[in-house]
Design an enzyme around this catalytic site. Structure first.
Site, mmCIF file in Angstrom:
data_model
loop_
_atom_site.group_PDB
_atom_site.id
_atom_site.type_symbol
_atom_site.label_atom_id
_atom_site.label_comp_id
_atom_site.label_asym_id
_atom_site.label_seq_id
_atom_site.Cartn_x
_atom_site.Cartn_y
_atom_site.Cartn_z
ATOM 1 N N ASP A 1 -2.334 9.060 0.020
ATOM 2 C CA ASP A 1 -3.325 8.374 -0.815
ATOM 3 C C ASP A 1 -4.127 9.465 -1.518
ATOM 4 O O ASP A 1 -4.142 10.620 -1.076
ATOM 5 C CB ASP A 1 -4.245 7.495 0.048
ATOM 6 C CG ASP A 1 -4.922 6.388 -0.761
ATOM 7 O OD1 ASP A 1 -4.458 5.236 -0.697
ATOM 8 O OD2 ASP A 1 -5.898 6.686 -1.482
ATOM 9 N N ARG B 1 -21.037 1.344 -7.134
ATOM 10 C CA ARG B 1 -20.445 2.361 -6.260
ATOM 11 C C ARG B 1 -21.033 3.744 -6.508
ATOM 12 O O ARG B 1 -21.174 4.539 -5.584
ATOM 13 C CB ARG B 1 -18.939 2.396 -6.468
ATOM 14 C CG ARG B 1 -18.292 1.133 -5.932
ATOM 15 C CD ARG B 1 -16.825 1.217 -6.118
ATOM 16 N NE ARG B 1 -16.145 0.023 -5.657
ATOM 17 C CZ ARG B 1 -14.839 -0.111 -5.682
ATOM 18 N NH1 ARG B 1 -14.085 0.875 -6.121
ATOM 19 N NH2 ARG B 1 -14.276 -1.208 -5.265
HETATM 20 C C1 LIG Z 1 -5.745 -1.687 -2.946
HETATM 21 S S1 LIG Z 1 -5.247 -0.255 -2.042
HETATM 22 C C2 LIG Z 1 -3.622 -0.725 -1.499
HETATM 23 C C3 LIG Z 1 -3.320 -0.271 -0.094
HETATM 24 C C4 LIG Z 1 -1.950 -0.711 0.454
HETATM 25 N N1 LIG Z 1 -0.868 -0.157 -0.315
HETATM 26 C C5 LIG Z 1 -1.846 -2.205 0.527
HETATM 27 O O1 LIG Z 1 -1.161 -2.805 -0.315
HETATM 28 O O2 LIG Z 1 -2.462 -2.800 1.421
HETATM 29 C C6 LIG Z 1 -4.896 0.918 -3.355
HETATM 30 C C7 LIG Z 1 -4.894 2.362 -2.922
HETATM 31 O O3 LIG Z 1 -4.376 3.158 -3.981
HETATM 32 C C8 LIG Z 1 -5.034 4.400 -3.947
HETATM 33 N N2 LIG Z 1 -4.868 5.081 -5.250
HETATM 34 C C9 LIG Z 1 -5.438 4.781 -6.431
HETATM 35 N N3 LIG Z 1 -5.066 5.653 -7.383
HETATM 36 C C10 LIG Z 1 -4.210 6.521 -6.780
HETATM 37 C C11 LIG Z 1 -3.477 7.662 -7.244
HETATM 38 N N4 LIG Z 1 -3.543 8.082 -8.521
HETATM 39 N N5 LIG Z 1 -2.711 8.326 -6.358
HETATM 40 C C12 LIG Z 1 -2.635 7.920 -5.054
HETATM 41 N N6 LIG Z 1 -3.309 6.854 -4.565
HETATM 42 C C13 LIG Z 1 -4.087 6.169 -5.423
HETATM 43 C C14 LIG Z 1 -6.468 4.047 -3.616
HETATM 44 O O4 LIG Z 1 -7.181 5.137 -3.078
HETATM 45 C C15 LIG Z 1 -6.274 2.903 -2.617
HETATM 46 O O5 LIG Z 1 -6.368 3.344 -1.284
#
Ligand SMILES: C[S@@+](CC[C@H](N)C(=O)[O-])C[C@H]1O[C@@H](n2cnc3c(N)ncnc32)[C@H](O)[C@@H]1O
Length: 279
Positions: free
Chosen positions: A152, A46
């Protein structure tokens, strides 16, 4: 098993243990995401894209950049690169079935104010699925004071959510009645979320580890498939803070591989990955 020097021989950029530890440490400090040795190839893949975009010749130069005055400008790019954004419309469909049943209960109670939070909303498919569920369950929702906050850490994902446009294949999991009612076809195999959905959803950038500006209490929080990347102390603090911003008997939905056992006693389990705040 290849040693890191052997692996590096086949690579465009040298990526030493020290550089990996520096980047993993910084990512963990800023996002809570734990990058173990197993994630090393993912991090390499990445970030090489970012190195090329910046015309850097090595990871050492990238680490230097992150320790220079350019840190604040570069950090969002690092964060966007290391987040995993996998999501889908109506992912873990039983949560939306449960939300639908809960909406019937709210109607019986004569509730007219609703606050929902998609706390790691990725590209927006989760909050738009919440919006479709509310619209289907509560046809007169426009006469309610109902809002869905979608947050997010990843600015690229928020831009996608705000744009509200996806590929036609992305919406295959959306029930046909919802597709017909709320999703508009565009040219070129694209689709757009209709105004009735957009009016309910507000996208904002928010890091779950930092301070939260929200004042009102939430009836429902979706915190799905994000804490899998966090360590236990981070989860403990996070779920305690989530309980603090929820209505006393508010609902919490978490991801399919997650549970709150040994993390917090502020919720009771109602069903598979479905919790209610109890204290
Ligand atoms: C795997 S996705 C899950 C999306 C959705 N909740 C679902 O279950 O389909 C995880 C998301 O968490 C976000 N994320 C990771 N660390 C974070 C943080 N410290 N604060 C807010 N969002 C975060 C990432 O950017 C990503 O978009």
């Amino acid at each position: 098993m290849l040693s890191s020097s052997q692996t590096n021989e086949a690579r465009d950029f040298v990526f030493t243990d020290k550089e990996f530890r520096f980047l993993a440490g910084l990512a963990n400090q800023k996002t809570g995401i734990v990058l173990t040795e197993q994630k090393r190839d993912m991090v390499y893949g990445r970030l090489t894209r970012r190195l090329r975009a910046l015309r850097l010749r090595s990871f050492a130069e990238y680490c230097d950049l992150l320790q220079s005055d350019a840190f604040e400008d570069e950090l969002p790019h690092l964060v966007n690169a290391i987040t995993t954004n996998l999501t889908g419309f109506f992912r873990e469909a039983h949560h939306f079935d449960h939300l639908h049943e809960q909406a019937a209960e709210w109607k019986r109670q004569g509730k007219k104010r609703l606050r929902l939070w998609s706390s790691a909303c990725s590209s927006g498919m989760e909050p738009y699925s919440m919006a479709m569920t509310l619209r289907q369950s509560i046809p007169d929702i426009d006469s309610w004071d109902a809002k869905i906050l979608a947050t997010d850490i990843d600015s690229n994902m928020l831009a996608k959510g705000t744009a509200g446009e996806y590929g036609a294949s992305d919406v295959e999991q959306v029930p046909p009645a919802c597709q017909k009612a709320f999703i508009e076809p565009l040219a070129g195999g694209r689709v757009s979320m209709g105004d009735e959905l957009r009016r309910l959803v507000t996208f904002r950038q928010l890091n779950l580890l930092e301070s939260w500006p929200m004042r009102g209490k939430f009836d429902v929080v979706f915190c799905r498939n994000v804490v899998i990347y966090f360590d236990k102390p981070t989860k403990e603090v996070l779920f305690d803070r989530i309980a603090d911003v929820m209505e006393p008997r508010g609902l919490l939905y978490i991801g399919h591989s997650e549970n709150l056992h040994g993390i917090t006693d502020r919720f009771e389990l109602l069903g598979r990955t479905i919790y209610r705040r109890i204290r």
